[in-house]
Design a protein around this motif. Structure first.
Motif, PDB file in Angstrom:
ATOM      1  N   CYS A 415       0.850  -1.187   0.000  1.00 53.51           N
ATOM      2  CA  CYS A 415       0.000   0.000   0.000  1.00 53.51           C
ATOM      3  C   CYS A 415       0.886   1.237   0.000  1.00 53.51           C
ATOM      4  O   CYS A 415       1.828   1.328   0.784  1.00 53.51           O
ATOM      5  CB  CYS A 415      -0.911   0.014   1.224  1.00 53.51           C
ATOM      6  N   SER A 417       1.389   5.646  -1.807  1.00 55.97           N
ATOM      7  CA  SER A 417       0.797   6.888  -2.312  1.00 55.97           C
ATOM      8  C   SER A 417      -0.293   7.385  -1.376  1.00 55.97           C
ATOM      9  O   SER A 417      -1.418   7.663  -1.779  1.00 55.97           O
ATOM     10  CB  SER A 417       0.244   6.685  -3.726  1.00 55.97           C
ATOM     11  N   ASP A 430      -2.956   3.734  -3.051  1.00 59.23           N
ATOM     12  CA  ASP A 430      -3.032   2.675  -4.051  1.00 59.23           C
ATOM     13  C   ASP A 430      -2.521   1.392  -3.406  1.00 59.23           C
ATOM     14  O   ASP A 430      -1.682   1.421  -2.506  1.00 59.23           O
ATOM     15  CB  ASP A 430      -2.295   3.006  -5.355  1.00 59.23           C
ATOM     16  N   SER A 432      -1.296  -2.643  -4.299  1.00 64.85           N
ATOM     17  CA  SER A 432      -0.875  -3.528  -5.382  1.00 64.85           C
ATOM     18  C   SER A 432      -0.321  -4.819  -4.810  1.00 64.85           C
ATOM     19  O   SER A 432       0.068  -4.881  -3.642  1.00 64.85           O
ATOM     20  CB  SER A 432       0.186  -2.843  -6.262  1.00 64.85           C
ATOM     21  N   TYR A 437       3.298  -2.276  -9.371  1.00 64.98           N
ATOM     22  CA  TYR A 437       2.501  -1.057  -9.381  1.00 64.98           C
ATOM     23  C   TYR A 437       1.541  -0.992 -10.557  1.00 64.98           C
ATOM     24  O   TYR A 437       0.500  -0.352 -10.486  1.00 64.98           O
ATOM     25  CB  TYR A 437       3.415   0.172  -9.366  1.00 64.98           C
ATOM     26  N   ALA A 440      -1.919  -2.013  -9.594  1.00 68.51           N
ATOM     27  CA  ALA A 440      -2.493  -1.331  -8.438  1.00 68.51           C
ATOM     28  C   ALA A 440      -3.940  -0.922  -8.681  1.00 68.51           C
ATOM     29  O   ALA A 440      -4.375  -0.688  -9.816  1.00 68.51           O
ATOM     30  CB  ALA A 440      -1.662  -0.101  -8.086  1.00 68.51           C
ATOM     31  N   HIS A 441      -4.671  -0.827  -7.577  1.00 75.56           N
ATOM     32  CA  HIS A 441      -6.028  -0.304  -7.577  1.00 75.56           C
ATOM     33  C   HIS A 441      -6.092   0.881  -6.623  1.00 75.56           C
ATOM     34  O   HIS A 441      -5.403   0.915  -5.599  1.00 75.56           O
ATOM     35  CB  HIS A 441      -7.034  -1.368  -7.142  1.00 75.56           C
ATOM     36  N   ILE A 442      -6.925   1.851  -6.971  1.00 74.05           N
ATOM     37  CA  ILE A 442      -7.145   3.010  -6.111  1.00 74.05           C
ATOM     38  C   ILE A 442      -8.125   2.614  -5.014  1.00 74.05           C
ATOM     39  O   ILE A 442      -9.210   2.091  -5.283  1.00 74.05           O
ATOM     40  CB  ILE A 442      -7.683   4.196  -6.924  1.00 74.05           C
ATOM     41  N   LYS A 443      -7.729   2.868  -3.779  1.00 73.45           N
ATOM     42  CA  LYS A 443      -8.550   2.541  -2.621  1.00 73.45           C
ATOM     43  C   LYS A 443      -8.673   3.766  -1.730  1.00 73.45           C
ATOM     44  O   LYS A 443      -7.881   4.697  -1.811  1.00 73.45           O
ATOM     45  CB  LYS A 443      -7.914   1.400  -1.807  1.00 73.45           C
ATOM     46  N   ASN A 461      -3.121   4.378  -9.943  1.00 78.83           N
ATOM     47  CA  ASN A 461      -2.079   4.683  -8.971  1.00 78.83           C
ATOM     48  C   ASN A 461      -2.190   6.129  -8.523  1.00 78.83           C
ATOM     49  O   ASN A 461      -2.796   6.965  -9.198  1.00 78.83           O
ATOM     50  CB  ASN A 461      -0.691   4.470  -9.575  1.00 78.83           C
ATOM     51  N   CYS A 462      -1.549   6.416  -7.401  1.00 80.39           N
ATOM     52  CA  CYS A 462      -1.304   7.779  -6.924  1.00 80.39           C
ATOM     53  C   CYS A 462      -2.557   8.653  -6.920  1.00 80.39           C
ATOM     54  O   CYS A 462      -2.596   9.712  -7.545  1.00 80.39           O
ATOM     55  CB  CYS A 462      -0.217   8.451  -7.769  1.00 80.39           C
ATOM     56  N   TYR A 474      -5.455  10.932 -10.771  1.00 81.72           N
ATOM     57  CA  TYR A 474      -4.738   9.671 -10.580  1.00 81.72           C
ATOM     58  C   TYR A 474      -3.853   9.397 -11.778  1.00 81.72           C
ATOM     59  O   TYR A 474      -3.929  10.089 -12.811  1.00 81.72           O
ATOM     60  CB  TYR A 474      -5.721   8.510 -10.367  1.00 81.72           C
TER      61      TYR A 474
END
Length: 670
Positions: A415, A417, A430, A432, A437, A440-443, A461-462, A474
């Motif tokens: 985890c 960013s 994010d 992953s 990376y 990765a998924h945005i959470k 990401n980010c 993002y």
């Protein structure tokens, strides 16, 4: 700073050059920090609620294991021990081993968790008297051709590859790849004329095609089905678990004509005992030895028998069962069995005791024995270091720590960013698998019914939420679950209306929401200020410095930056009201030219003037604090253990809590 160090590693710790104009006034070093203008009571209350929720109920690693290890067993004695656990950092699922015809190599695939599209083919062989693993490229289910010069393999569709999914062939060195067709696990016939393809779904029968991929036909066994993975017994016969609705026997099946396959010989029936459901099969044509997986109420185990021997199958394990067991492969000569299992509780066991062959014995069986002996002495086990990054919450005043994110969802062990929202109610990040990376998924983490909940947004990401909470900026990357063009994007908070900004790099909203700070990659890196309304980007330029970490907003038209000036490093505030002529407003910390601290990530609280930063000293990273008044050197925060990596520092809106990630062993209250 909120850019994940995954990207810094991927970019080779690239350096950002900020132009050649502007000045660094000496008087700037004496500037006072901005006057405090803290957030309202509602924001402080929201931060408190979220912080307390995370302390009380951290999002931690789910139970279970994601590791498949390769074992080798002596079929005659039953001795078994792990020989391959994690050949490369993060590739924890090893499986489908096979021996080369000359006994000198073992092929297998290794994937990060169940991300089969990222699986790699690995070759294990002796160099001198030690095993060495060589990467042969993407793929899974490797199978040597009978000449040992050709390998069949399977590819899974992936977004960033134009290679068609299905069965491929290649040279033993990994080159000369050619698509053959079909889809599933390929197994070369002993004469090299045909390839048996076992489909992923249990409902489909295996198929046969020639070595060039022509004549693809399913195997039809009238009145019965072929279950699990068979093994070749001769150029026209296979040994397989067969039955009606469920597998009932191990039989030799004639597949000379796949449209009219017939059972030539039954080697064992379940009704004769032991009472286990047969599955995957391994067979040695030289010795007639057959090993199969048998499943019972307690789990799976391996059973051995010989063709023509009336004795019932003998269980190899002395006790215990495996939840998942497969990938059976007998060595040339049939003495040693390779298999994979995800049973973390399987005893390590004692390596098979190998009677070493004579120096002049170069038979395949002798070469296999040498390889087994070497693996017993020097197995390919898990690399040193943590297999995940944990996120910690620190009370800035008391320096007390809590572990709050520790693989919050299956596969998502890294985890980064991290950023708090302006209202203090959420933390964006994010997540992953194993630092990949591009996957990765945005959470976001927020309270639901008083407990922290992990909310999925989309691949990316980010993430950065705008100050008004209406938009999310993002970074989209190729190679994962996203179909978007790589680069910086903006979407509404509900996920709709996504559109690209035409520049690549992690975006970060300014405090007033009018601009995005976008930092690229490369050497040097370039930073841009993107006007959201006008859609225009301006490059940030500074005379005489290089930025060596992603900058962070420290106020309106003010950036916090880590600069490289000559051979020293500085943490400074940059005035970017005129980005084409940025200037140093204040130097917060200056590292000595040689030795000492090497800062890499920093955050700044404009209310107190406090700066927190991560820095390397003699190969280990720590967390440090710089107070706004006086010439005192930075103070090490002892509560934070030294680690190979500390990154992604993020202050809460009121400056009372710091989030950061580290790959050090767990050390906070749980």
């Amino acid at each position: 700073m909120r850019i994940s160090s995954n990207y810094r590693h991927a970019a080779g710790l690239a350096v950002l050059f900020l132009g050649m104009i502007g000045a660094r006034p000496a008087s700037a070093q004496q500037a006072r920090p901005p006057a405090p203008d803290g957030p309202g009571a509602d924001v402080r209350e929201a931060v408190d609620r979220l912080a307390e929720g995370l302390k009380a109920a951290p999002l931690v690693r789910p139970e279970g294991t994601d590791c498949f290890r390769l074992f080798v067993a002596d079929v005659e004695t039953g001795e078994a021990a792990p020989v391959v656990e994690e050949p490369e950092k993060g590739r924890t699922r090893c499986g489908s081993p096979c021996w080369s015809p000359d006994g000198r190599k073992i092929l297998f695939h290794a994937a990060p968790l169940d991300l089969w599209q990222l699986s790699r083919i690995e070759a294990l062989e002796l160099v001198g008297d030690r095993p060495r693993v060589v990467d042969l490229g993407s793929g899974r289910f490797p199978s040597f051709g009978p000449d040992g010069a050709t390998i069949a393999l399977s590819l899974v569709r992936r977004a960033d590859s134009k290679d068609a999914p299905g069965v491929w062939t290649m040279r033993a060195d990994g080159g000369g790849r050619r698509w053959a067709g079909g889809q599933g696990k390929p197994i070369w016939s002993p004469d090299g004329r045909r390839i048996l393809v076992v489909h992923p779904g249990a409902s489909s029968p295996p198929s046969l095609m020639d070595a060039a991929g022509r004549g693809y036909r399913p195997i039809t066994l009238e009145g019965r089905r072929i279950f699990s993975v068979p093994a070749w017994a001769s150029p026209d016969t296979i040994v397989a678990a067969v039955g009606g609705e469920s597998p009932e026997a191990i039989a030799v099946v004639d597949v000379a004509d796949p449209d009219r396959a017939t059972v030539r010989e039954v080697l064992w029936r379940r009704s004769d005992g032991p009472d286990v459901e047969p599955g995957e099969v391994a067979y040695s044509p030289e010795t007639g030895r057959c090993v199969f997986v048998g499943a019972g109420p307690g789990g799976m185990a391996t059973y051995a028998m010989r063709r023509g021997d009336p004795a019932p199958p003998r269980r190899l394990e002395r006790g215990g069962y495996d939840p998942n067991l497969g990938g059976l492969a007998l060595s040339p000569g049939g003495r040693y069995l390779l298999f994979h299992t995800d049973n973390a509780d399987r005893p390590m066991g004692r390596p098979p005791r190998v009677a070493m062959p004579g120096r002049d014995d170069r038979s395949p069986a002798a070469e296999a024995a040498r390889l087994v002996a070497a693996l017993g002495r020097d197995p390919v086990l898990r690399p040193q270091g943590s297999d995940r990054d944990r996120v910690y919450l620190m009370d800035v005043a008391s320096k007390r720590l809590w572990t709050v994110l520790d693989e919050p969802a299956r596969r998502l062990s890294f985890c980064g960013s991290l950023s708090w929202t302006a209202d203090g109610r959420r933390v964006f990040l994010d997540a992953s698998p194993l630092g990949l990376y591009q996957m990765a998924h945005i959470k976001s983490v927020e309270l639901r019914d008083g407990r922290p909940a992990l909310i999925e947004h989309k691949p990316g990401n980010c993430p950065s939420l705008s100050p008004d909470g209406e938009q999310i900026a993002y970074l989209a990357n190729s190679g994962g679950d996203s179909s978007e063009e790589p680069g910086a994007w903006v979407m509404r908070a509900d996920g709709s209306g996504a559109h690209p900004l035409g520049v690549y790099g992690p975006p970060l909203w300014s405090p007033d929401g009018s601009k995005l700070l976008i930092t690229g990659f490369g050497s040097p890196i370039h930073a841009f200020l993107h006007d959201v309304q006008a859609g225009v980007s301006q490059r940030v330029r500074l005379d005489g410095g290089k930025l060596i970490a992603a900058p962070e907003w420290a106020g309106e038209d003010l950036l916090l930056a880590i600069l490289e000036v000559g051979t020293s490093r500085e943490i400074a505030l940059l005035d970017v009201a005129k980005p084409w002529r940025a200037s140093v407003k204040r130097i917060l910390f200056q590292a000595p030219a040689r030795g000492g601290l090497v800062p890499s990530d920093a955050v700044y609280d404009k209310r107190s003037g406090r700066c927190l930063f991560a820095a390397d000293e003699a190969g280990r990273m720590g967390l440090y604090e710089v107070q706004p008044a006086g010439p005192e050197p930075p103070r090490r925060i002892d509560a934070v253990s030294a680690a190979p990596m500390i990154a992604d520092l993020a202050l809460s809106p009121d400056g009372r809590y710091l989030l950061f990630r580290s790959n050090a062993p767990d050390r906070g209250p749980r």
